[in-house]
Structures are given as structure tokens and as C-alpha cells.
Design an enzyme around this catalytic site. Structure first.
Site, mmCIF file in Angstrom:
data_model
loop_
_atom_site.group_PDB
_atom_site.id
_atom_site.type_symbol
_atom_site.label_atom_id
_atom_site.label_comp_id
_atom_site.label_asym_id
_atom_site.label_seq_id
_atom_site.Cartn_x
_atom_site.Cartn_y
_atom_site.Cartn_z
ATOM 1 N N HIS A 53 -33.546 24.502 17.036
ATOM 2 C CA HIS A 53 -32.687 23.260 16.584
ATOM 3 C C HIS A 53 -31.875 23.967 15.480
ATOM 4 O O HIS A 53 -31.948 24.868 14.862
ATOM 5 C CB HIS A 53 -33.482 22.013 16.379
ATOM 6 C CG HIS A 53 -34.546 22.350 15.344
ATOM 7 N ND1 HIS A 53 -35.750 22.763 15.432
ATOM 8 C CD2 HIS A 53 -34.282 22.368 14.095
ATOM 9 C CE1 HIS A 53 -36.077 22.683 14.261
ATOM 10 N NE2 HIS A 53 -35.394 22.263 13.502
ATOM 11 N N ALA A 54 -31.023 23.057 15.018
ATOM 12 C CA ALA A 54 -30.176 22.950 13.870
ATOM 13 C C ALA A 54 -30.192 21.389 13.076
ATOM 14 O O ALA A 54 -30.558 20.560 13.956
ATOM 15 C CB ALA A 54 -28.757 23.486 14.214
#
Length: 136
Positions: A53-54
Site C-alpha cells: 500500500h501507499a
């Protein structure tokens, strides 16, 4: 604002040592943001992948408190693989950088210092969406 992989950096965690051992100290001046959340991963099977994820707003520092693991950072154009295996080194990850963590050694403990409290809406969990957000 679209951060790049060049902003990902290893930072030194200040330490004190004497004949009794070493003491690492995380204080407000050793991390480039105010810490709002601390969490850690442990008992991770060696073939597990974490992250993926970011963050839209969260900055992070990842520290290998024990053992080792690799962090893959990706700005949508370039990728970099970084081995963390020393508890006095932290990996600073700014906002909008995709991260994956893998190749955990036996007994690895991954500490994360975060600039925000948990907010699911703040995560980008789909890589295609991440790539599109980098172009915007």
C-alpha cells in the site's frame, strides 16, 4: 504533491553504548515528523508479504528491531529494494510511496513509527489506483 523514490532515506537512530550494551533513543529530533502512532509486526512467517500500500498523508519510519527483512519502495516509476537489519537504522518513507515488506528472517520484529493515527480512507491499497494517483 507526488514524492519520488529519491526522498526515501535511511536515517540514523541515536544510540548510547557502554559495557552493559546499547540503547537506541527515538526522540522528536531523530524522526522527521511528530509521531502519532507506533505499531510492530512480529511472528511473521518467512514467506509472508506485508505492506502492499501507499499513504496519502502518512509518513513512516520502519525499523528492524530484531532480525531482518527487505522493504521494496516504489514511486510509480522507479523501485528500490532496501535490506533492514540493524536496530539503529530507520527507513524514512514519505507520503505517496508504495511499500512492500518481505523476506523476513526468523524472529524479525518490524517497528513502524507513523505520522498519523490509523485512518483506512488514507490508504491506497490498489496498485493501479496508486499509479493513477501519481499521474494526477
Amino acid at each position: 504533491m507526488s514524492n519520488t523514490i529519491s526522498e526515501v532515506a535511511i536515517i540514523q537512530i541515536p544510540q548510547v553504548h557502554d559495557k552493559r550494551g546499547k540503547l537506541a533513543v527515538v526522540e522528536k529530533d531523530s524522526i522527521p515528523f511528530a509521531i502519532q502512532r507506533v505499531y510492530y509486526l512480529y511472528d511473521i512467517p518467512s514467506d509472508s508479504h506485508r505492506g502492499g500500500h501507499a499513504h496519502k498523508q502518512q509518513q513512516s519510519v520502519i525499523i528492524a528491531l530484531s532480525g531482518s527483512f527487505e522493504v521494496i519502495v516504489d514511486d510509480g516509476i522507479s523501485k528500490k529494494r532496501i535490506m533492514l537489519n540493524k536496530p539503529n537504522l530507520g527507513l524514512y518513507i514519505p507520503t505517496r510511496i508504495w511499500r512492500e515488506i518481505e523476506n523476513f528472517s526468523s524472529g524479525a520484529v518490524c517497528l513502524v513509527l507513523a505520522s498519523t493515527e490509523f485512518d483506512e480512507q488514507e490508504y491506497i491499497r490498489d496498485y493501479k489506483q496508486f499509479k493513477l494517483s501519481k499521474k494526477a
